[in-house]
Design an enzyme around this catalytic site. Structure first.
Site, PDB file in Angstrom:
ATOM      1  N   HIS A  26       0.772  -1.242   0.130  1.00 10.74           N
ATOM      2  CA  HIS A  26       0.103   0.102   0.083  1.00 10.74           C
ATOM      3  C   HIS A  26       0.815   1.247   0.196  1.00 10.74           C
ATOM      4  CE1 HIS A  26      -3.295  -2.648   2.307  1.00 10.74           C
ATOM      5  NE2 HIS A  26      -3.477  -2.530   1.087  1.00 10.74           N
ATOM      6  N   LYS A  50     -15.118  -8.296   4.579  1.00  9.14           N
ATOM      7  CA  LYS A  50     -14.253  -9.191   5.301  1.00  9.14           C
ATOM      8  C   LYS A  50     -14.278  -8.689   6.793  1.00  9.14           C
ATOM      9  CE  LYS A  50     -10.821  -7.535   2.326  1.00  9.14           C
ATOM     10  NZ  LYS A  50      -9.789  -7.663   1.495  1.00  9.14           N
ATOM     11  N   ARG A  99      -1.713  -6.239  -8.336  1.00 10.89           N
ATOM     12  CA  ARG A  99      -1.021  -7.133  -7.922  1.00 10.89           C
ATOM     13  C   ARG A  99      -0.763  -8.195  -9.099  1.00 10.89           C
ATOM     14  NH1 ARG A  99      -3.020  -7.623  -1.853  1.00 10.89           N
ATOM     15  NH2 ARG A  99      -5.047  -7.126  -3.166  1.00 10.89           N
ATOM     16  N   SER A 137      -2.674  -7.763   3.078  1.00  9.92           N
ATOM     17  CA  SER A 137      -2.806  -7.758   4.384  1.00  9.92           C
ATOM     18  C   SER A 137      -3.150  -9.219   4.986  1.00  9.92           C
ATOM     19  CB  SER A 137      -4.086  -6.865   4.690  1.00  9.92           C
ATOM     20  OG  SER A 137      -3.632  -5.546   4.205  1.00  9.92           O
TER      21      SER A 137
END
Ligand code: ADP
Length: 172
Positions: A26, A50, A99, A137
């Site tokens: 990030h 989530k 990504r 993460s």
């Protein structure tokens, strides 16, 4: 002859995400974004799909702590439609990180949906350094829980916060 001084409006972009917690991936995207924009508004999703490990405030604080000397970074919580949030905050560009291929389909769908909701909003995809292309993460939390070191994967403060969080949850 009167000379008009033209001060262009600041170029501002929104970078939304759950940031649970912020990782070096990030940070890399934010730093790249600053090469293009004058200001980046980091928008922390308040109710991620989530369940988050950190509260919204904790997730925001970790970002603010890392960019404490940056006047060009603002951090805000948001809930609801991203296009509305962007418009209300004077930004018509949304930055997203891409990504390895796994992000593509979802991001493509989101970007086109946001364009349908508001044709004034553009999505800009940026690639991180190769070394962060497989970092998330979720992976950071898994490595931490398995006792692995997070050096270079998250800002130092984040590792400390993870330690505090897990100490608390094992005491409870
Ligand atoms: P995560 O998918 O890790 O939970 P977020 O929802 O916080 O991440 O992601 C916010 C944005 O940052 C998304 O556009 C996501 O693709 C991007 N992003 C997350 N991790 C990285 C990384 N390591 N490199 C580049 N972009 C990333």
């Amino acid at each position: 002859m009167s000379e008009r001084i033209h001060t262009p409006a600041k170029k501002r972009a929104v970078y939304p995400g759950s940031f649970d917690p912020i990782t070096s991936g990030h940070v890399d995207i934010i730093q790249r974004g600053l090469k293009i924009f004058d200001e980046i508004l980091v928008a922390v999703v308040e109710n991620p799909k989530k369940k988050s490990l950190f509260t919204t405030k904790e997730r925001m604080n970790m970002i603010q702590d890392f960019f404490v000397d940056h006047k060009d970074i603002e951090v805000k919580a948001f809930d609801g439609l991203l296009v509305e949030f962007a418009k209300n905050n004077n930004a018509n560009i949304v930055i997203r990180g891409l990504r390895a291929i796994s992000d593509f389909e979802y991001e493509f769908q989101m970007a086109l949906m946001n364009r349908k909701l508001d044709s004034e909003i553009e999505t800009l995809f940026m690639m991180p350094n190769l070394s962060y292309s497989f970092l998330s993460s979720k992976l950071v939390k898994e490595i931490f829980m398995l006792g692995g070191g997070l050096k270079d994967l998250v800002p130092g403060q984040v590792e400390k916060k993870l330690r505090e969080k897990f100490k608390k949850s094992t005491q409870a």
